[in-house]
Design an enzyme around this catalytic site. Sequence first.
Site, PDB file in Angstrom:
ATOM      1  N   VAL A  60       0.768  -1.101  -0.011  1.00 38.37           N
ATOM      2  CA  VAL A  60      -0.167   0.093   0.001  1.00 38.37           C
ATOM      3  C   VAL A  60       0.676   1.107  -0.006  1.00 38.37           C
ATOM      4  O   VAL A  60       0.573   2.113  -0.862  1.00 38.37           O
ATOM      5  CB  VAL A  60      -0.943  -0.006   1.152  1.00 38.37           C
ATOM      6  CG1 VAL A  60      -1.721   1.102   1.154  1.00 38.37           C
ATOM      7  CG2 VAL A  60      -1.927  -1.276   1.076  1.00 38.37           C
ATOM      8  N   LYS A  86     -13.291  -4.482  10.202  1.00 33.42           N
ATOM      9  CA  LYS A  86     -14.015  -3.369   9.348  1.00 33.42           C
ATOM     10  C   LYS A  86     -15.389  -3.189   9.710  1.00 33.42           C
ATOM     11  O   LYS A  86     -16.114  -2.084   9.446  1.00 33.42           O
ATOM     12  CB  LYS A  86     -14.012  -3.773   7.719  1.00 33.42           C
ATOM     13  CG  LYS A  86     -12.494  -4.164   7.314  1.00 33.42           C
ATOM     14  CD  LYS A  86     -12.246  -4.776   5.941  1.00 33.42           C
ATOM     15  CE  LYS A  86     -10.778  -4.466   5.476  1.00 33.42           C
ATOM     16  NZ  LYS A  86     -10.795  -5.397   4.341  1.00 33.42           N
TER      17      LYS A  86
END
Length: 392
Positions: free
Chosen positions: A12, A200
């Site tokens: 990332v 999440k």
Amino acid sequence: MKKVALLGFGTVGGGVEEVLRVNRDEIAKNIGEEVELKYILDIRDFTGTPFEKQVVSDISIIENDPEIVAAAECIGGATIAYDFVKRLLLAGKSVVTSNKELVAVKGLELQAIAREKGVCFLFEASVGGGIPIIRPLTNDLAANRIDEVFGIVNGTTNYILFQMLQCGKDFDTALREAQQNGYAEADPTADIEGIDACRKICILSDLCFGKNVSPESVRTRGITCVTAQDTAFAEKLGYAIKLIARAKRVGEGVSAYVAPHLISSEKLLANVSGVMNAVVVRGNAVGDCLFYGAGAGKLPTASAVAADLLDAVSGRAKSPEWTEAPEGYVIPSETLSSRWYVRAAKSSALGEKFDCVFSENECAAIIPECTETELSGILASIEVRSAFRIIE
Ligand code: HSE
């Protein structure tokens, strides 16, 4: 010119550097000035690479540089990343992160520090990879009472399920591909066992309902219990099987859990394949809103991290926040009603009690709406091999 830093130069982090470099002109046009990536923090040696001059291994260089206004944390985990993020916030720098574990576990504390220091703590990339979901929940849907949020929030497991069940690959091959594509966590157990999806849904629940849900309070099942026979039966019955993370308002509390579900093949969610994620938000004014896009991977995730950086440096961000939850706020999912898919041996009483579809040795049925506790009573005499909720 705004100067920023990047913590962690893995998949990332590499994507964030690339987006800032390749889209330099678009970014400058968008926020009215250039953004320079002054430092990249990483413990590895980048001598002889184009990043040689930017790479540092000591966080205090970034912490003590008054030119740095914001940093993007892409290290992962909630130990070193937590320490560094906290230090930077305390030093008066905005921090953006893709780190769902950090936000789910330490979000409340980091939000409080950011508030006190008058800086931003943003985490668009922590849920749904490149899909804009945190900002729409914070801004665009702010006039709604959200009643439920659910969806496919783990790209690795959705990829594996698709490759195994639609393309006939074995589990290990599908997982290896997900790792090669940069979708999986450093320890893919977090994906496969639903732990990543759990973090999440905690973040989504915190945002939608305003109170903190800790990952330990969320009942979590991964994909290892889904068999090819389940998929074949589900298909016969007109459904697909997906790993769903869900949080639903129940009175003054919330019920949140992660588990494989059956979804009618006519629904959009049933056709979300590969690494794609999709989140349904149910608001009392907007109705159902579906957010869809690439849920993992280098550039999609970097897209969201970089957007947060731009918001942070341009001072146009509204940091999402929530508060501590009272005792008993998280309600056990066993009390939630739904229809159920159940698989058992052909010789079992399932076929006598319900309309079934059959294979050579097994059968499966759809059980009318009931809670999990009621289901256990209904099926008490049957040795159940699989039981998954149906999401409507
Ligand atoms: N391992 C995660 C996934 C990465 O597969 O969805 C994105 O959060």
